[in-house]
Design an enzyme around this catalytic site. Sequence first.
Site, PDB file in Angstrom:
ATOM      1  N   ASP A 120      -3.058  -1.294   9.553  1.00 30.16           N
ATOM      2  CA  ASP A 120      -3.093  -1.334   7.952  1.00 30.16           C
ATOM      3  C   ASP A 120      -3.825  -2.875   7.376  1.00 30.16           C
ATOM      4  OD1 ASP A 120      -2.027   1.055   7.826  1.00 30.16           O
ATOM      5  OD2 ASP A 120       0.063   0.340   7.529  1.00 30.16           O
ATOM      6  N   LYS A 132       0.850  -1.222  -0.064  1.00 34.32           N
ATOM      7  CA  LYS A 132       0.011  -0.009   0.007  1.00 34.32           C
ATOM      8  C   LYS A 132       0.858   1.210   0.239  1.00 34.32           C
ATOM      9  CE  LYS A 132       0.779   1.766   4.613  1.00 34.32           C
ATOM     10  NZ  LYS A 132       1.296   2.943   4.501  1.00 34.32           N
ATOM     11  N   GLY A 183       9.416  -0.219   4.900  1.00 37.64           N
ATOM     12  CA  GLY A 183       9.307   0.734   4.235  1.00 37.64           C
ATOM     13  C   GLY A 183       8.224   1.708   4.144  1.00 37.64           C
ATOM     14  N   GLY A 184       7.204   1.341   5.136  1.00 37.07           N
ATOM     15  CA  GLY A 184       5.987   2.240   5.165  1.00 37.07           C
ATOM     16  C   GLY A 184       5.308   1.680   4.033  1.00 37.07           C
ATOM     17  N   MET A 185       5.200   0.497   3.464  1.00 36.38           N
ATOM     18  CA  MET A 185       4.286  -0.060   2.436  1.00 36.38           C
ATOM     19  C   MET A 185       3.425  -1.195   3.046  1.00 36.38           C
ATOM     20  SD  MET A 185       6.884   0.376  -0.858  1.00 36.38           S
ATOM     21  CE  MET A 185       5.756   0.863  -1.975  1.00 36.38           C
ATOM     22  N   ALA A 186       3.622  -1.349   4.239  1.00 35.81           N
ATOM     23  CA  ALA A 186       2.618  -2.358   4.887  1.00 35.81           C
ATOM     24  C   ALA A 186       2.916  -3.794   4.224  1.00 35.81           C
ATOM     25  CB  ALA A 186       1.178  -2.072   4.371  1.00 35.81           C
ATOM     26  N   PRO A 240       9.030  -3.758  -0.126  1.00 30.99           N
ATOM     27  CA  PRO A 240      10.045  -3.692   0.786  1.00 30.99           C
ATOM     28  C   PRO A 240       9.929  -3.706   2.343  1.00 30.99           C
ATOM     29  CG  PRO A 240       9.915  -2.329  -0.898  1.00 30.99           C
ATOM     30  CD  PRO A 240       8.570  -3.182  -1.110  1.00 30.99           C
ATOM     31  N   GLY A 271       4.552  -6.200   6.040  1.00 34.28           N
ATOM     32  CA  GLY A 271       3.933  -7.191   7.064  1.00 34.28           C
ATOM     33  C   GLY A 271       2.287  -7.466   7.122  1.00 34.28           C
ATOM     34  N   SER A 272       1.627  -6.099   6.808  1.00 35.95           N
ATOM     35  CA  SER A 272       0.325  -6.403   6.811  1.00 35.95           C
ATOM     36  C   SER A 272      -0.427  -7.095   5.872  1.00 35.95           C
ATOM     37  CB  SER A 272      -0.215  -4.845   6.726  1.00 35.95           C
ATOM     38  OG  SER A 272       0.095  -3.953   7.844  1.00 35.95           O
TER      39      SER A 272
HETATM   40  P1  ATP Z   1       3.639  -0.345   7.978  1.00 33.31           P
HETATM   41  O1  ATP Z   1       3.510   0.433   6.494  1.00 33.31           O
HETATM   42  O2  ATP Z   1       2.126  -1.126   8.032  1.00 33.31           O
HETATM   43  O3  ATP Z   1       3.850   0.678   8.964  1.00 33.31           O
HETATM   44  P2  ATP Z   1       5.917  -1.236   7.168  1.00 33.31           P
HETATM   45  O4  ATP Z   1       5.971  -1.428   5.617  1.00 33.31           O
HETATM   46  O5  ATP Z   1       6.846   0.162   7.502  1.00 33.31           O
HETATM   47  O6  ATP Z   1       4.716  -1.456   7.727  1.00 33.31           O
HETATM   48  P3  ATP Z   1       6.692  -3.928   7.430  1.00 33.31           P
HETATM   49  O7  ATP Z   1       7.551  -4.367   6.178  1.00 33.31           O
HETATM   50  O8  ATP Z   1       5.432  -4.483   7.787  1.00 33.31           O
HETATM   51  O9  ATP Z   1       6.679  -2.144   7.733  1.00 33.31           O
HETATM   52  O10 ATP Z   1       7.719  -4.315   8.682  1.00 33.31           O
HETATM   53  C1  ATP Z   1       7.816  -3.813  10.115  1.00 33.31           C
HETATM   54  C2  ATP Z   1       8.504  -4.807  10.920  1.00 33.31           C
HETATM   55  O11 ATP Z   1       7.579  -5.941  11.055  1.00 33.31           O
HETATM   56  C3  ATP Z   1       9.767  -5.440  10.694  1.00 33.31           C
HETATM   57  O12 ATP Z   1      10.957  -4.659  10.956  1.00 33.31           O
HETATM   58  C4  ATP Z   1       9.830  -6.749  10.910  1.00 33.31           C
HETATM   59  O13 ATP Z   1      10.902  -6.847  11.739  1.00 33.31           O
HETATM   60  C5  ATP Z   1       8.478  -7.103  11.370  1.00 33.31           C
HETATM   61  N1  ATP Z   1       7.670  -8.185  10.402  1.00 33.31           N
HETATM   62  C6  ATP Z   1       7.221  -9.264  11.019  1.00 33.31           C
HETATM   63  N2  ATP Z   1       6.548 -10.031  10.191  1.00 33.31           N
HETATM   64  C7  ATP Z   1       6.604  -9.446   9.110  1.00 33.31           C
HETATM   65  C8  ATP Z   1       6.640 -10.125   7.830  1.00 33.31           C
HETATM   66  N3  ATP Z   1       5.875 -10.906   7.251  1.00 33.31           N
HETATM   67  N4  ATP Z   1       7.154  -9.235   6.841  1.00 33.31           N
HETATM   68  C9  ATP Z   1       7.949  -8.199   7.170  1.00 33.31           C
HETATM   69  N5  ATP Z   1       7.990  -7.594   8.429  1.00 33.31           N
HETATM   70  C10 ATP Z   1       7.807  -8.208   9.129  1.00 33.31           C
END
Ligand code: ATP
Length: 309
Positions: A148, A18, A109-112, A106, A114-115
């Site tokens: 997210d 996202k 990276g703020g692209m969700a 990534p 994990g979500s």
């Molecule tokens: P958002 O935009 O929702 O804040 P994000 O893109 O910034 O998320 P994510 O890639 O979701 O961040 O990763 C955040 C942290 O979650 C990572 O540093 C990692 O340690 C942890 N994590 C747990 N499970 C996962 C997964 N399946 N994929 C990625 N990161 C994961």
Amino acid sequence: MVTRHEVPRSVSVRAAAKINLHLGVGAVREDGFHPLDTVYQAISLYDDITLTSVGVASLGLQCADYIDPADVPLGADNIGFRALERVRARTGSPGVEKLEILKSIPVAGGMAGGSADAAATLLAYDRLHDLALPDEVLLELAAELGSDVPFSLVGGTARGRGRGELVQPLDDSGTWWWVAVPSDVGLSTPEVYRHFDMLFPNALTEPTGPDSLLIALAGGEPLQLARTLYNDLQAPAIDLRPELGTLIDRGESEGALRGIVSGSGPTCIFLCDSLGGAHAVVAGLRGAGHDVVLIANGPVAGAHLLEHP
Ligand code: ATP
């Protein structure tokens, strides 16, 4: 437990990254959360997860070459495992699964990313065990896993309120072209919010709404949309990582209509006028020394099944 006579069943689900076209952030609430008024868009960078019924739980991970697998936890902290725990507890259904993640979104990276994995895992579990959970239940479980995650189920373009978990789909008939530049080093979302609180101690309780962006979305004109992109977390993210400001300036000078930090960063995204325009921005940014520069379009679908043998 798989017996000799049972063939293990697998379900694969794809979920998209996202971006936030609008991210209005209000003053931190007593429960520690920030009220949000955001417009999400799902774009064509994907994680695919495969869930297989087996006798021993395990996690497999394969990453695109621009992702360091060491950044993704392989144990109980992985949000995919947490999704399995949560849906199992809610439905009382048995099962031991192998979870395999093929990651192109990534990390941190703020692209969700994990979500996306959490949403995909919820859907895969539902289909693997033929539960036919109603959408409301999946969305409720998703919201328990993260702000997210409900949007990762819904996809498309949608407004998010509350903590971002109250998702309302928006009409969006445009095809928008984006260039995304991830960073080698992630940025912690809680750290960016803490920095927002420090920079803006008098932030309003009500987050800024996306009125002008909604008009631009309906109009379908990239230049108009570019002018209305908005992110309250951009200032704290750039304050923590000044090089993001330099990157945004560079992308805009290479022809992007507008660059912004994606969500809490550090990925920066650039809106382009066309696929050709996006290729030109990619070439310019690569020439400026950015090795990983990705093209994606949006909106794309939320979590969806790839195969169901
Ligand atoms: P958002 O935009 O929702 O804040 P994000 O893109 O910034 O998320 P994510 O890639 O979701 O961040 O990763 C955040 C942290 O979650 C990572 O540093 C990692 O340690 C942890 N994590 C747990 N499970 C996962 C997964 N399946 N994929 C990625 N990161 C994961």
